[in-house]
Design a protein around this motif. Sequence first.
Motif, PDB file in Angstrom:
ATOM      1  N   GLY A   1       0.825  -1.206   0.000  1.00  0.00           N
ATOM      2  CA  GLY A   1       0.000   0.000   0.000  1.00  0.00           C
ATOM      3  C   GLY A   1       0.852   1.245   0.000  1.00  0.00           C
ATOM      4  O   GLY A   1       2.066   1.200   0.157  1.00  0.00           O
ATOM      5  N   PRO A   2       0.222   2.418  -0.138  1.00  0.00           N
ATOM      6  CA  PRO A   2       0.965   3.663  -0.251  1.00  0.00           C
ATOM      7  C   PRO A   2       1.423   4.236   1.085  1.00  0.00           C
ATOM      8  O   PRO A   2       2.276   5.100   1.114  1.00  0.00           O
ATOM      9  N   ASP A   3       0.865   3.777   2.196  1.00  0.00           N
ATOM     10  CA  ASP A   3       1.178   4.383   3.492  1.00  0.00           C
ATOM     11  C   ASP A   3       2.581   4.038   3.971  1.00  0.00           C
ATOM     12  O   ASP A   3       3.017   2.901   3.900  1.00  0.00           O
ATOM     13  N   ASP A   4       3.263   5.054   4.494  1.00  0.00           N
ATOM     14  CA  ASP A   4       4.555   4.807   5.119  1.00  0.00           C
ATOM     15  C   ASP A   4       4.388   4.082   6.445  1.00  0.00           C
ATOM     16  O   ASP A   4       5.267   3.350   6.869  1.00  0.00           O
ATOM     17  N   MET A   5       3.223   4.291   7.121  1.00  0.00           N
ATOM     18  CA  MET A   5       2.992   3.662   8.419  1.00  0.00           C
ATOM     19  C   MET A   5       3.000   2.148   8.325  1.00  0.00           C
ATOM     20  O   MET A   5       3.508   1.472   9.191  1.00  0.00           O
ATOM     21  N   GLU A   6       2.443   1.610   7.255  1.00  0.00           N
ATOM     22  CA  GLU A   6       2.363   0.162   7.180  1.00  0.00           C
ATOM     23  C   GLU A   6       3.736  -0.464   6.993  1.00  0.00           C
ATOM     24  O   GLU A   6       3.951  -1.606   7.350  1.00  0.00           O
ATOM     25  N   MET A   7       4.682   0.283   6.444  1.00  0.00           N
ATOM     26  CA  MET A   7       6.033  -0.239   6.314  1.00  0.00           C
ATOM     27  C   MET A   7       6.716  -0.315   7.675  1.00  0.00           C
ATOM     28  O   MET A   7       7.613  -1.122   7.867  1.00  0.00           O
ATOM     29  N   SER A   8       6.285   0.505   8.616  1.00  0.00           N
ATOM     30  CA  SER A   8       6.907   0.493   9.933  1.00  0.00           C
ATOM     31  C   SER A   8       6.320  -0.594  10.826  1.00  0.00           C
ATOM     32  O   SER A   8       6.841  -0.850  11.896  1.00  0.00           O
ATOM     33  N   CYS A   9       5.230  -1.238  10.402  1.00  0.00           N
ATOM     34  CA  CYS A   9       4.615  -2.329  11.165  1.00  0.00           C
ATOM     35  C   CYS A   9       4.738  -3.611  10.358  1.00  0.00           C
ATOM     36  O   CYS A   9       3.932  -3.869   9.467  1.00  0.00           O
ATOM     37  N   PRO A  10       5.726  -4.418  10.652  1.00  0.00           N
ATOM     38  CA  PRO A  10       5.898  -5.640   9.871  1.00  0.00           C
ATOM     39  C   PRO A  10       4.777  -6.641  10.140  1.00  0.00           C
ATOM     40  O   PRO A  10       4.272  -6.730  11.255  1.00  0.00           O
ATOM     41  N   MET A  11       4.402  -7.384   9.114  1.00  0.00           N
ATOM     42  CA  MET A  11       3.394  -8.422   9.273  1.00  0.00           C
ATOM     43  C   MET A  11       4.088  -9.677   9.781  1.00  0.00           C
ATOM     44  O   MET A  11       5.006 -10.176   9.148  1.00  0.00           O
ATOM     45  N   GLN A  12       3.639 -10.164  10.928  1.00  0.00           N
ATOM     46  CA  GLN A  12       4.267 -11.334  11.533  1.00  0.00           C
ATOM     47  C   GLN A  12       3.290 -12.498  11.501  1.00  0.00           C
ATOM     48  O   GLN A  12       2.131 -12.349  11.874  1.00  0.00           O
ATOM     49  N   MET A  13       3.757 -13.652  11.098  1.00  0.00           N
ATOM     50  CA  MET A  13       2.915 -14.836  10.984  1.00  0.00           C
ATOM     51  C   MET A  13       3.143 -15.808  12.138  1.00  0.00           C
ATOM     52  O   MET A  13       2.971 -17.009  12.006  1.00  0.00           O
ATOM     53  N   SER A  14       3.523 -15.266  13.282  1.00  0.00           N
ATOM     54  CA  SER A  14       3.619 -16.043  14.515  1.00  0.00           C
ATOM     55  C   SER A  14       3.153 -15.126  15.638  1.00  0.00           C
ATOM     56  O   SER A  14       3.125 -13.905  15.493  1.00  0.00           O
ATOM     57  N   PHE A  15       2.778 -15.718  16.768  1.00  0.00           N
ATOM     58  CA  PHE A  15       2.254 -14.906  17.857  1.00  0.00           C
ATOM     59  C   PHE A  15       3.305 -13.912  18.337  1.00  0.00           C
ATOM     60  O   PHE A  15       4.480 -14.250  18.481  1.00  0.00           O
ATOM     61  N   HIS A  16       2.854 -12.691  18.527  1.00  0.00           N
ATOM     62  CA  HIS A  16       3.722 -11.603  18.977  1.00  0.00           C
ATOM     63  C   HIS A  16       2.900 -10.663  19.846  1.00  0.00           C
ATOM     64  O   HIS A  16       1.677 -10.744  19.883  1.00  0.00           O
ATOM     65  N   ALA A  17       3.592  -9.765  20.555  1.00  0.00           N
ATOM     66  CA  ALA A  17       2.880  -8.928  21.530  1.00  0.00           C
ATOM     67  C   ALA A  17       3.123  -7.437  21.339  1.00  0.00           C
ATOM     68  O   ALA A  17       2.900  -6.664  22.250  1.00  0.00           O
ATOM     69  N   GLY A  18       3.529  -7.014  20.188  1.00  0.00           N
ATOM     70  CA  GLY A  18       3.787  -5.598  19.967  1.00  0.00           C
ATOM     71  C   GLY A  18       2.525  -4.787  19.765  1.00  0.00           C
ATOM     72  O   GLY A  18       1.436  -5.322  19.559  1.00  0.00           O
ATOM     73  N   SER A  19       2.686  -3.464  19.821  1.00  0.00           N
ATOM     74  CA  SER A  19       1.538  -2.579  19.607  1.00  0.00           C
ATOM     75  C   SER A  19       1.529  -1.981  18.207  1.00  0.00           C
ATOM     76  O   SER A  19       0.581  -1.304  17.834  1.00  0.00           O
ATOM     77  N   CYS A  20       2.555  -2.234  17.441  1.00  0.00           N
ATOM     78  CA  CYS A  20       2.604  -1.781  16.053  1.00  0.00           C
ATOM     79  C   CYS A  20       1.966  -2.876  15.200  1.00  0.00           C
ATOM     80  O   CYS A  20       2.521  -3.953  15.039  1.00  0.00           O
ATOM     81  N   GLU A  21       0.784  -2.588  14.677  1.00  0.00           N
ATOM     82  CA  GLU A  21       0.020  -3.640  14.002  1.00  0.00           C
ATOM     83  C   GLU A  21      -0.801  -3.053  12.858  1.00  0.00           C
ATOM     84  O   GLU A  21      -1.401  -2.002  12.993  1.00  0.00           O
ATOM     85  N   VAL A  22      -0.810  -3.739  11.732  1.00  0.00           N
ATOM     86  CA  VAL A  22      -1.722  -3.409  10.643  1.00  0.00           C
ATOM     87  C   VAL A  22      -2.982  -4.231  10.903  1.00  0.00           C
ATOM     88  O   VAL A  22      -2.925  -5.456  10.946  1.00  0.00           O
ATOM     89  N   ILE A  23      -4.109  -3.542  11.102  1.00  0.00           N
ATOM     90  CA  ILE A  23      -5.348  -4.213  11.485  1.00  0.00           C
ATOM     91  C   ILE A  23      -6.343  -4.155  10.329  1.00  0.00           C
ATOM     92  O   ILE A  23      -6.866  -3.082  10.009  1.00  0.00           O
ATOM     93  N   LEU A  24      -6.570  -5.270   9.707  1.00  0.00           N
ATOM     94  CA  LEU A  24      -7.567  -5.493   8.651  1.00  0.00           C
ATOM     95  C   LEU A  24      -7.281  -4.765   7.342  1.00  0.00           C
ATOM     96  O   LEU A  24      -7.449  -5.335   6.281  1.00  0.00           O
ATOM     97  N   PHE A  25      -6.917  -3.502   7.383  1.00  0.00           N
ATOM     98  CA  PHE A  25      -6.706  -2.722   6.174  1.00  0.00           C
ATOM     99  C   PHE A  25      -5.331  -2.066   6.222  1.00  0.00           C
ATOM    100  O   PHE A  25      -4.876  -1.680   7.295  1.00  0.00           O
ATOM    101  N   PRO A  26      -4.680  -1.898   5.077  1.00  0.00           N
ATOM    102  CA  PRO A  26      -3.366  -1.251   5.078  1.00  0.00           C
ATOM    103  C   PRO A  26      -3.381   0.151   5.694  1.00  0.00           C
ATOM    104  O   PRO A  26      -2.400   0.581   6.282  1.00  0.00           O
TER     105      PRO A  26
END
Length: 151
Positions: free
Chosen positions: A7-32
């Motif tokens: 997607g075009p947002d710079d924010m989504e680049m700062s929140c990596p998509m992780q495919m294992s359980f994690h506990a961070g607050s940086c998250e892409v939720i449902l939409f880029p």
Amino acid sequence: MDHNHGGPDDMEMSCPMQMSFHAGSCEVILFPSWATTEVGAFVGAVIGFFLLAFAYEGLKYGRELLHFSDASKRGGEVNDKRTLRQALLNRVHIIQTLLHLLQVSVSYLLMLIVMTYNCWLCLAVVLGAMCGYYVFGWVRNSSVDPTEHCN
């Protein structure tokens, strides 16, 4: 390792998509465009999904209540002698159909939230469903719901 979601947002680049359980607050939720890079926004999302899961349990109870209320108005018979046309055009059946659409949509939405693999979001959904069941489940007409959806 950063992962660009396309997607075009710079924010989504700062929140990596992780495919294992994690506990961070940086998250892409449902939409880029819905990326929580600040703790306050993430806590708000956690509270919101807790409330959504809680409301989902209330919706299931409300549908059951509407069903049994309609059946009692017809003399307690769930399978009465209506024609197909009368059954399909019944106001309560149409409301039940729309509520079913809402229930299925919310259940898939909650499933997608759990599939973010964020421990806090998963916990919010599970605890919201548990609290909702605690509040609404004791007044349900049956202990087993044959129309149970994703959770």
